[in-house]
Design an enzyme around this catalytic site. Structure first.
Site, PDB file in Angstrom:
ATOM      1  N   SER A  75      38.560  57.314  20.456  1.00  0.00           N
ATOM      2  CA  SER A  75      39.058  56.995  19.122  1.00  0.00           C
ATOM      3  C   SER A  75      39.384  58.287  18.358  1.00  0.00           C
ATOM      4  O   SER A  75      40.202  59.083  18.830  1.00  0.00           O
ATOM      5  CB  SER A  75      38.028  56.128  18.390  1.00  0.00           C
ATOM      6  OG  SER A  75      38.579  55.509  17.257  1.00  0.00           O
ATOM      7  N   ASP A 112      44.013  46.416  22.633  1.00  0.00           N
ATOM      8  CA  ASP A 112      43.119  47.130  21.710  1.00  0.00           C
ATOM      9  C   ASP A 112      43.142  46.463  20.339  1.00  0.00           C
ATOM     10  O   ASP A 112      44.192  46.295  19.734  1.00  0.00           O
ATOM     11  CB  ASP A 112      43.562  48.599  21.603  1.00  0.00           C
ATOM     12  CG  ASP A 112      42.501  49.487  20.972  1.00  0.00           C
ATOM     13  OD1 ASP A 112      41.974  49.128  19.912  1.00  0.00           O
ATOM     14  OD2 ASP A 112      42.235  50.566  21.531  1.00  0.00           O
ATOM     15  N   HIS A 152      38.705  48.075  22.105  1.00  0.00           N
ATOM     16  CA  HIS A 152      38.833  49.484  21.737  1.00  0.00           C
ATOM     17  C   HIS A 152      37.764  50.384  22.363  1.00  0.00           C
ATOM     18  O   HIS A 152      38.054  51.515  22.763  1.00  0.00           O
ATOM     19  CB  HIS A 152      38.765  49.611  20.209  1.00  0.00           C
ATOM     20  CG  HIS A 152      38.971  50.995  19.701  1.00  0.00           C
ATOM     21  ND1 HIS A 152      40.153  51.693  19.870  1.00  0.00           N
ATOM     22  CD2 HIS A 152      38.143  51.832  19.012  1.00  0.00           C
ATOM     23  CE1 HIS A 152      40.050  52.883  19.308  1.00  0.00           C
ATOM     24  NE2 HIS A 152      38.833  52.998  18.792  1.00  0.00           N
TER      25      HIS A 152
END
Length: 280
Positions: free
Chosen positions: A90, A216, A245
């Site tokens: 991320s 995602d 995710h």
């Protein structure tokens, strides 16, 4: 109070620095770290500045503090290994890419896991999708006490794991599962980091494994496409069809471990990175 949750697994002379995401914790990288260590790598799962405490701890830091902690961890790992790889999830993927852009002679390769330049996944509420405006609000002094709360499915497709993580997160165990919300001002800092990294992508010359969930819920695959289009490095794309995710802990984590280990091993074996080629 901030708790220390970073981890270190000693292995061979190729090392991997793993970087968690915004409001996250090194625990989200630990399964990946254990897998890479079993494959022979020395692994450090670092803890970003201001994380694994409360909201005020996080708000006391900004993206430059987070990146400074990455640089410090990279320097420490470089004392133990000959080849340094860096992988991030991320926002951690952005920090990994920035390190590669800033240190082309040191970073041998990058694991770009669920890169998030913008929160544009299908679970993000319409208002939260406007969070790219937050740097302006922060400059105006608006919204310091506001947060976007995490929404189901919390980046996790595996329902049993989702229940475990959400219970810890909503129960206040930030060291185990991160904070339950993203403070507006911290998101503003993330978007400033994202703007800096977007500009620097053409300076990334280390090979990149770009892994992303095709479905995602937090950051659409457009984020991965941005990396693939603009880095100056050889790239390999891994689309995961049965994860959300948090690909480092979700259903296809073993696939991610195997592909990451193989990718990093191949870089070392072929001398593909500029750093390795220069040293040869």
């Amino acid at each position: 109070m901030i708790q220390q949750t970073d981890f270190f697994f000693e292995g061979g002379r190729s090392g991997v620095l793993l970087i968690h995401g915004l409001t996250g914790t090194p625990m989200e990288m630990k399964l990946l770290g254990k897998g890479l260590n079993r494959a022979g790598f020395t692994v450090h799962g670092m803890q970003l500045a201001g994380h694994c405490g409360n909201v005020e701890d996080l708000l006391a830091t900004g993206w430059r503090d987070w990146y400074a902690s990455v640089e410090q961890a990279a320097d420490a790992l470089l004392e133990k290994v000959d080849h340094l790889f860096v992988g991030g999830l991320s926002m951690g993927a952005l920090l990994a890419l920035k390190l590669a852009a800033d240190r082309p002679a040191q970073v041998a390769g990058v694991g770009v896991y669920g890169a998030t330049f913008r929160y544009d996944g299908w679970s993000i509420p319409r208002m939260a999708r406007l969070s790219f405006l937050l740097p302006l609000l922060k400059r105006l002094g608006i919204g310091r006490d506001r947060s976007f709360m995490e929404q189901p499915p919390y980046g996790i497709r595996d329902e049993r794991l989702r229940a475990q993580v959400s219970t810890a997160m909503l129960g206040g165990d930030s060291a185990a599962a991160g904070l339950p919300g993203n403070p507006w001002y911290s998101l503003a800092e993330m978007y400033r980091l994202a703007a800096d990294v977007r500009r620097r992508l053409p300076q990334v010359t280390a090979p990149c494994l770009v892994a992303h969930a095709s479905d995602d819920d937090v950051a659409s695959p457009k984020n991965a496409e941005l990396v693939l289009r603009h880095v100056a490095a050889p790239t390999e794309l891994l689309l995961l069809e049965d994860s959300y995710h948090m690909i480092t802990i979700d259903r296809e984590r073993r696939t991610l471990i195997d592909r990451s280990a193989a990718f990093f091993e191949r870089v070392v074996a072929t001398g593909q990175s500029p750093h390795i080629a220069a040293a040869a």
